[in-house]
Design a protein around this motif. Structure first.
Motif, short mmCIF file in Angstrom:
data_model
loop_
_atom_site.label_atom_id
_atom_site.label_comp_id
_atom_site.label_asym_id
_atom_site.label_seq_id
_atom_site.Cartn_x
_atom_site.Cartn_y
_atom_site.Cartn_z
N SER A 1213 -3.28 -4.17 -11.87
CA SER A 1213 -3.49 -3.84 -9.57
C SER A 1213 -4.19 -3.19 -9.43
N PRO A 1214 -4.48 -2.95 -8.06
CA PRO A 1214 -4.95 -2.64 -6.88
C PRO A 1214 -4.80 -1.04 -7.02
N ASP A 1215 -3.93 -1.35 -7.02
CA ASP A 1215 -3.32 0.34 -7.20
C ASP A 1215 -3.50 1.29 -8.63
N HIS A 1217 -1.13 0.74 -11.25
CA HIS A 1217 0.08 0.96 -12.09
C HIS A 1217 -0.08 -0.12 -12.92
N SER A 1257 -6.15 -8.79 -3.15
CA SER A 1257 -6.43 -7.28 -2.84
C SER A 1257 -5.12 -6.34 -2.59
N ASP A 1258 -3.87 -6.81 -2.20
CA ASP A 1258 -2.86 -6.17 -1.65
C ASP A 1258 -1.60 -6.37 -2.93
N GLY A 1259 -2.09 -6.60 -4.59
CA GLY A 1259 -1.73 -6.37 -5.17
C GLY A 1259 -0.29 -7.33 -5.59
N LYS A 1260 -0.02 -8.06 -4.12
CA LYS A 1260 1.61 -9.17 -4.61
C LYS A 1260 1.43 -10.16 -4.20
N SER A 1489 -10.05 0.70 -14.72
CA SER A 1489 -8.90 0.47 -13.75
C SER A 1489 -9.48 1.55 -12.63
N PRO A 1490 -8.82 0.61 -11.02
CA PRO A 1490 -9.53 1.41 -9.99
C PRO A 1490 -9.81 2.98 -9.93
N ASP A 1491 -9.76 3.88 -10.37
CA ASP A 1491 -10.39 4.86 -10.51
C ASP A 1491 -11.33 4.93 -11.93
#
Length: 1610
Positions: A1213-1215, A1217, A1257-1260, A1489-1491
């Motif tokens: 997911s974009p966040d 998590h 992109s909004d993870g929903k 992951s995004p990071d």
């Protein structure tokens, strides 16, 4: 008289010069040796001695240093004991160094090829060998007087008499051979030995050939062999063709032997009333044909190859693992006294030499106890050994029944035969190399057929030399049941027209020696068995033999002469054993006042008894002298107790061990001085002077005397009375000061397998004394033989309560006897059966049994891992873990993923064909199964081995099998319309098949009283049969409208019948909506259970016919089989859905989860009467055994929350998590990236494999695509389905979502579609003429949403403009139909590599692609050119299935079929750090992951793993890598440097395919039972494994390597 039968006068003269024990005690053997030179040819047989000297000379030369000192053995035949010489020339097919020149050694084949094939000796060695050989020949003296010196060819030929002039043309070939052969010096020792054999064979012909015109044709053929050897490079090439030269040499010797003994053979044929001319012609023809064939093979070899070296290392590895009984072979100390038993030995030898299809293959030598049968057996076996060729000797011994020799007879014989013949060895190695189970099977039918008959038959095609097998003391194999199958195999016929045992080649010669017991007589008293009875030997001959023996034994006694010897011989009644006892008694000195003359008078006085009674009197006389009548009251109880201990012991023990055992008898008053008793029995038991010699009755007749009260009277020994004492003693010996203990053999290093401990065998011998070894192996058997008593039960209870249990397993493993623990544990389980006060002990034995079955191979490989691997990995709720794990704190600690219980499946048995039916014996020890190949197989449920060959008789599928209530009968029904009844113990058919049905017999059952058989058929009838008479009771039961199985039919009804009246009872039971395939009746007879094609199970009231409760539902396929537990509380069902289910019979609820493992329909289920085991048979050709006690175990939440299929795709997911995954199980799942817990229920809707997932992109939102040709959209938070996109005509391989969340792009077969999320409209990309021509495997969309990149199986990568939906030419900026190509790897059928994965860099400047050509390529998005050469991955050895790019664009991550994940530097193309290893299946998908700190991977191993990228930067140069199998870095291995040897070698990522974690040089760290923990284990670099039941280990306190013994310390 011919030379093998000299006049009696001459025999007596020689007898006075050659004295030795008929049992050939070694200390008396030398006298016979020294006198052998004066014996006539038939007795000292110097021809064999001459060649033996030559062969041994050459043999020693091959293995010794240059210029060895001459030995007596190499210079004179007098250095050879008579028992080691032969009237036939031996064939030394091998060369083995002989450390002691004064002792003969086995010239077996076991080691020669390895020694010679792997190392060519120095020419100096060869010259020394030639000198040695010449020296050996120089000393030969032929007793015939024709030739005085045969050291050289010229000397030899000068002495040839004029009588051979008519053979001169033939003999010239031999002359030439000598002159050529003796000039060869610089050749291989193997070739030199072969030449020596050929040379000696020719000398034998020249000197002693029978000059009969009839054999000239054979001599001519032999001369052709020698001529062939001298052609071209024939002699020089012998070393490169050892196998064929061995065959030729042996066959040549066989022919020479026939020529030399032609006169004997003519006499033998005349006695058999055979036509001598015809027999001669037939024999010569066979020899000539074989020689022709061998010569052609020799020529072929010369043409095809210049050099050929035979390497037997692999063969040795295959064969050495076979079961083998040590100490069961020939014994030179048991040979007949020279000069005795000549007539019978001559008859046996002539039978062995005879050729022809009509010659019986089996000879049975029978005789009562004491007749000297074994002496003849060993004499023949040793003669055969000296003579050469394929031979084996196997001796039974009643004092060693615990070895279960009857189960290892043919594996042992096969190994011995293989040591004699290269072809046999190769055939045997091939038989077992791909079938490890065959090495250990107790199925002697398979042993016989696959290990003996097959390989012997292959070897016999090349030679006609006899293949000789001696089986001695068959009557001592156990009871009649133990040898029944052996007798049937050895005596059965191939067909009605054949008089020979089945499948034996014509040159096979099997000699069976036994007493004439009734079962042996019934089997072997037949026309196709040559029977020699020792009772038929002329009394005069026996008398003379015994007189000679007695004169030898009483030699040196004053005042004894021939008259005394004759008197004793007359008294003996032909019993050598009586003669031995009498001589020992007469020479005895333990009775004051009686000299030998007095003793002689006592022996010959009294009535003239015969046979067994004569032996009884002698035994009684000896015992009464040891224990006079006035001492009986005190002495006899002591004697009977001590002898009871000796007779009850399952293997003989030496005096110190017997004493040690006796000291632990529970009754202190029975702790007698064993040594005092035994030393008084010198003539009755084995050597009493050597403390290491096991004590046992010297002759079987003494055993029989003691155990038969009608014969021994006061001296009767009831060995059963000592069983309890031995049980107590065994348990206490194991608990004594010198008993079991931790690390009993002081093993220093846990990294080493047992096989690498150089002195382990010596350590075992020194650390585990005989009494401890015996107690450890046999305590359970003695307990089982003892009547149940609480005091002994408490001793056993204490054994299972302490660490002694673990030490017991340790000792057994070191002694290589761990398999025996299974027998012990089963015996103890049976002993406690029914004693409710000790249920906990029964539970302990069962738990220990599961422990042994799971970890046996590990403990046997490296015994320290009993503590370091087996104990810590035992299930958490197992008794072994709960009881002992805390006592070993410095072992691996499982911090997560510890399994709760033992697995439900105990074992898998592989059948020969599809399994239609299974049944369990009432005692729960055997499984019978009916197979599609028309056979029935019966298996041991504990070992999983077939008990005998498949039962054959049916001609079509065996559809149903059943055991009788007493377990003695098996009944089978078949599609051939017949029913057969079989003996469950032997596998024999009982009577003729039951016939009456006119169509398939679908089901059989047996009445509770075992008197009736009930069968149901496709002919719409049920029949009842009498079990004993096999006749039908009354008329067939009819009532179903169509087929029925017992009382269930495809008319969807169940009918109940009165078995007595054969009438229907009430109306049919109705309720099922499809075919009723199976029925069962509860033990109390009150309920009926039925299974149907409507996928349900129903329970009915037997009396009323009413359905009880609702149908049991859960199966998703036909219910094909049902069974009910004996307590009636549980129902068992098998289905076409490949599962077995267990139900609560009262509530109808399913118990536990389905039993899964079968890969096809489950056709049959059965359950043991005690309810502990379930057996299922399937179309997948397997029978599976399940632990019923684990059925009610709850299924872990983690197991329910894990994928059950391959993980094909992962996304983050974009966040950062959560993780989304798609699987072959048709579900999409969402996981917490920190905890691994499922965030929502599985997203279900797809009907086939989910190929790819993507997150908006909004993870929903989640988008998934599937092989079901659809794309689905889901709400991440709720798991709700948001829409289904349909339109593709093939499976959808890949999917992506545009950054603006407006579009979904999907790829399928040669098409890419763009879907508008709002409207669901699809916009297809160009057709196949403008796009891909094969499946689109990967889709990526740029971060700005303008470009789509696709990779296809057509090997191309294409870039698309998402707005114009045109092919975009990157270089010109113009739309074009020309794709840019890059991958050139070649795949199956020559296709170029498939573009399996593509990714676009965040700055939209680069494209990265991975292919099946095992390369990763980087492309410039602006120019379309490759930025660097293909990254030839040094670690990837499989297709690149997936690639991803880090958020900063600096790294590439790839996943491959090679199960690894690699990280690469985008700029340099170099690998960053070591690859991540941990997956046990192909890596199908990776995400970053995004990071940029973590990698997520999905694999075919059904797991998802999260990896810490920073780990790649933590390892510094010269720093030992960490070994961590946990998400917690503090759990890393303590002192890892000692395991990794301070090297920079990467730490092993996890267990190998066998479950071992292995370091440098094969170091063993620990073993993980993959059957329990599968692939779910943390690997170095993992921060999470999903399912979160994955195994995590804390290794921070583990004592390993040289510190392993500290694992018990706190």
């Amino acid at each position: 008289m011919n030379k093998d039968h000299p006049p009696r006068k001459k025999r007596r003269e020689s007898q006075n010069q050659s004295r030795s024990n008929s049992h050939l005690a070694e200390e008396r053997g030398q006298r016979a040796v020294n006198a052998s030179s004066s014996l006539p040819p038939s007795r000292n047989e110097s021809r064999g001695g001459s060649l033996m000297s030559l062969c041994k000379s050459l043999a020693r030369s091959a293995g010794q240093s240059p210029n060895p000192k001459p030995t007596a053995a190499s210079s004179s035949t007098q250095a050879l004991p008579h028992s080691q010489t032969s009237q036939h020339l031996p064939l030394p097919t091998t060369i083995t160094p002989e450390p002691n020149p004064d002792q003969t050694s086995d010239l077996g084949v076991a080691n020669i090829s390895l020694t010679i094939a792997s190392e060519q000796p120095h020419p100096t060695h060869v010259k020394a060998a030639l000198a040695k050989a010449k020296g050996g020949i120089d000393g030969i003296r032929l007793v015939s007087g024709k030739v005085e010196n045969v050291a050289s060819a010229s000397d030899h030929l000068q002495s040839v008499p004029d009588t051979i002039d008519s053979f001169s043309k033939i003999l010239k070939t031999f002359e030439k051979f000598h002159s050529v052969a003796t000039t060869l010096t610089n050749i291989h020792p193997y070739a030199k030995v072969a030449l020596g054999i050929f040379t000696c064979a020719s000398k034998m012909i020249l000197d002693q050939a029978n000059r009969d015109d009839q054999v000239s044709r054979l001599l001519l053929k032999i001369s052709e062999v020698y001529a062939l050897l001298m052609e071209g490079e024939g002699l020089a090439r012998i070393a490169s063709m050892p196998e064929i030269c061995e065959k030729i040499a042996r066959q040549t010797l066989e022919c020479a032997d026939f020529v030399v003994h032609y006169s004997d053979m003519k006499s033998f044929w005349r006695r058999l009333r055979k036509h001598v001319f015809n027999e001669t012609e037939a024999t010569i023809q066979r020899h000539n044909e074989v020689l022709d064939n061998l010569m052609q093979q020799f020529r072929d070899k010369m043409v095809l190859t210049n050099t050929e070296t035979v390497h037997r290392i692999a063969e040795d590895q295959d064969i050495n693992g076979m079961e083998y009984v040590r100490g069961a072979g020939r014994n030179t100390a048991k040979n007949c006294l020279p000069g005795t038993r000549e007539d019978i030995l001559s008859e046996i030898k002539c039978w062995i030499r005879s050729t022809g299809e009509d010659v019986p293959r089996v000879l049975w030598l029978s005789g009562t106890a004491g007749k000297g049968k074994s002496a003849i057996a060993h004499t023949i076996a040793n003669w055969s050994h000296e003579r050469g060729g394929m031979r084996a000797c196997f001796c039974f011994d009643r004092t060693r029944e615990a070895e279960r020799r009857h189960e290892k007879i043919f594996t042992t014989i096969a190994r011995d035969l293989a040591d004699c013949d290269i072809t046999m060895r190769g055939a045997l190695a091939r038989a077992v190399c791909d079938d490890n189970e065959l090495k250990h099977t107790v199925d002697i039918s398979r042993q016989w057929q696959e290990l003996v008959v097959g390989p012997v038959g292959e070897a016999s095609k090349a030679i006609t030399a006899p293949v000789q097998i001696v089986i001695d003391a068959l009557d001592e194999s156990g009871d009649a049941n133990t040898r029944e199958h052996i007798l049937r195999l050895l005596s059965r016929k191939t067909d009605a027209s054949s008089s020979q045992p089945a499948e034996l080649p014509a040159n096979a010669r099997i000699i069976i020696i036994s007493r004439p017991l009734q079962d042996i007589r019934d089997a072997l008293y037949a026309s196709h068995v040559h029977h020699i009875s020792m009772d038929d030997i002329p009394p005069a001959s026996t008398h003379n033999d015994i007189r000679l023996y007695i004169s030898n034994r009483l030699e040196g006694l004053r005042n004894f002469n021939n008259a005394h010897f004759n008197t004793l011989a007359e008294k003996s009644d032909g019993l050598f054993e009586w003669a031995r006892l009498a001589c020992e008694y007469i020479k005895g000195t333990n009775k004051v006042g009686l000299d030998p003359a007095d003793r002689f008078d006592a022996v010959v006085a009294g009535t003239s008894e015969t046979g067994t009674r004569l032996l009884d009197i002698m035994y009684t006389r000896i015992l009464e002298e040891i224990m006079p009548k006035h001492e009986h009251r005190e002495a006899i109880p002591v004697f009977c107790s001590v002898m009871g201990q000796i007779l009850a012991s399952l293997e003989p023990l030496p005096i110190p061990a017997l004493k040690a055992m006796r000291l632990h008898f529970p009754d202190q008053h029975s702790r007698y001085n064993v040594e005092n008793v035994i030393r008084s029995l010198g003539s009755l038991v084995t050597s009493i002077t050597d403390p290491q010699t096991p004590i046992r009755p010297l002759h079987a007749s003494f055993y029989d005397f003691l155990t038969d009260k009608s014969r021994s009277h006061d001296f009767f020994v009831d060995s059963s009375l000592v069983q309890g004492d031995l049980a107590f003693a065994s348990l206490r010996v194991m608990d004594s000061k010198r008993g079991l203990r931790f690390n009993i053999c002081s093993l220093e290093n846990s990294y080493l397998p047992n096989s690498s401990v150089p002195d382990l065998e010596k350590r075992v011998k020194d650390s585990i004394p005989a009494q401890l070894s015996y107690s450890s192996r046999f305590w359970g058997t003695h307990v089982g033989f003892t009547r149940f008593e609480s005091s002994l039960a408490k001793e056993v209870e204490a054994f299972f309560d302490g660490e002694r249990l673990l030490w017991w397993l340790e000792a057994l493993a070191l002694m290589k006897c761990l398999s025996g623990s299974v027998v012990t544990l089963l015996s103890i389980t049976d002993w406690f059966s029914g004693h409710t006060d000790f249920t906990h002990v029964s539970d302990a034995t069962r738990d220990t049994l599961r422990f042994v079955r799971t970890f046996a191979s590990t403990i046997l490989r490296s015994t320290p891992h009993l503590y370091l691997s087996a104990l810590p990995f035992a299930p958490m709720q197992s008794r072994m873990f709960r009881k002992f794990a805390t006592k070993f704190p410095r072992t691996p600690r499982i911090v997560a993923g510890h399994v709760e219980d033992w697995p439900q499946m105990e074992k898998i048995i592989h059948a020969n064909d599809k399994v239609n039916s299974v049944a369990m014996s009432p005692d729960g020890k055997r499984i019978a199964c009916g197979l599609r190949d028309a056979t029935i197989q019966v298996w041991d449920i504990e070992t999983g081995e077939a008990l005998y060959a498949p039962l054959q008789g049916h001609t079509d599928h065996v559809v149903s099998v059943a055991f009788s209530p007493n377990g003695r009968r098996i009944v089978s029904g078949s599609a051939d319309t017949t029913i057969w009844v079989w003996d469950a113990k032997t596998g024999e058919a009982l009577g003729s098949p039951l016939q009456g049905h006119t169509n398939y017999v679908w089901s059989v059952a047996i009445s509770p009283d075992g008197k009736r058989i009930v069968s149901g058929s496709y002919d719409k009838t049920i029949r009842v049969w009498n079990m004993e008479t096999c006749e039908a009771f009354g008329a067939p039961l009819q009532g179903h409208t169509r087929t029925r199985i017992v009382s269930g039919s495809d008319d969807e009804t169940i009918q109940v019948w009165n078995i007595e009246t054969c009438e229907a009872f009430g109306a049919p039971l109705q309720g099922h909506t499809a075919w009723v395939r199976c029925v069962a009746i509860s033990p109390d007879g009150k309920r009926i259970v039925s299974g149907s094609d409507d996928n349900t199970i129903r329970v009915w009231d037997m009396e009323t016919g009413e359905a009880l409760g609702a149908p049991l539902q859960g199966h998703t396929g036909f219910v094909i089989s049902v069974a009910i537990l004996s307590d009636g509380n549980r129902i068992l069902s098998g289905s076409s859905d490949k599962t077995v289910r267990v139900w609560d019979a009262k509530t109808g609820a399913a118990l536990g989860s389905p039993l899964q493992g079968h890969t096809s329909w489950v056709y049959s289920v059965a359950i043991s009467q005690d309810g502990n085991r379930i057996v299922s048979g399937s179309d997948d050709r397997t029978i599976r055994v399940w632990d019923a006690n684990t059925i009610t175990s709850k299924v872990s939440v983690a197991a329910l929350q894990s994928h059950t299929g391959f993980v094909n795709s992962v996304a983050i997911s974009p966040d950062g998590h959560s993780i989304v995954s798609g699987s072959d199980d048709a579900t999409v799942r969402v996981w917490d990236i920190e905890t691994g817990k499922a965030l929502v229920a599985p997203l279900e809707g797809h009907t086939q494999s989910v190929q790819s997932v993507a997150i908006s992109s909004d993870g929903k939102s989640i988008v998934s695509n599937s092989a079901d040709k659809t794309i689905r959209m889901w709400n991440v938070e709720t798991g709700e389905a948001l829409g289904v996109f349909q339109g593709h005509t093939g499976y959808v391989g890949s999917v992506a979502i545009s950054p603006d969340r407006n579009y979904i792009i999907s790829g399928s077969y040669n098409t890419i579609r763009v879907w508008h999320i709002g409207t669901g409209e699809a916009h297809p990309f160009p057709s196949r003429h403008h796009g891909h021509s094969d499946w689109v495997r990967s889709i990526a969309i740029s971060s700005n949403g303008n470009r789509v990149v696709s990779g296809s199986e057509d090997g191309t990568i294409r870039v698309w403009d998402i707005k114009t939906i045109k092919v975009w030419d990157i270089e010109t900026g113009q739309s074009s139909s020309a794709p840019f190509l890059g991958h050139t790897g070649i795949v199956l059928l020559g296709h170029t590599g498939i573009a399996l994965s593509v990714a676009i860099s965040p700055d939209v400047c680069r494209i990265v692609s991975g292919s099946s050509d095992m390369t990763i390529r980087v492309w410039d998005m602006g120019t379309g050119k490759r930025l660097n050469a293909p990254l030839e991955l040094e670690g990837h050895f499989g297709s690149i299935n997936t690639v991803a790019i880090s958020p900063d664009g600096n790294r590439i991550v790839s996943g491959s079929d090679d199960k690894t994940i690699r990280v690469w530097d985008m700029q340099t193309g170099e690998g960053v750090g070591a690859p991540f290893r941990g997956h046990t299946g192909s890596v199908r998908s990776v995400a970053i992951s995004p990071d940029g700190k973590h990698i997520v991977s999905g694999s075919f191993d059904k797991t998802i793993r999260v990896w810490d990228i920073d780990l790649l930067n933590q390892h510094q140069p010269f720093e030992t890598p960490k070994m961590c199998f946990s998400s917690n870095p503090t759990h890393a291995l303590h002192s890892a440097s000692s395991f990794l040897q301070d090297s920079e070698t990467s730490a092993p990522p996890g267990p190998n395919e066998e479950g071992w974690v292995v370091g440098p040089e094969g170091r063993l760290l620990l073993w993980i039972p993959l059957a329990l923990y599968s692939s779910n284990m943390y690997a170095p670099g993992n921060t999470l494994v999903i399912p979160n039941s994955a195994l995590q280990l804390d290794l921070s306190r583990v004592a390993h390597g040289t510190s392993w013994h500290k694992c018990r310390t706190q």
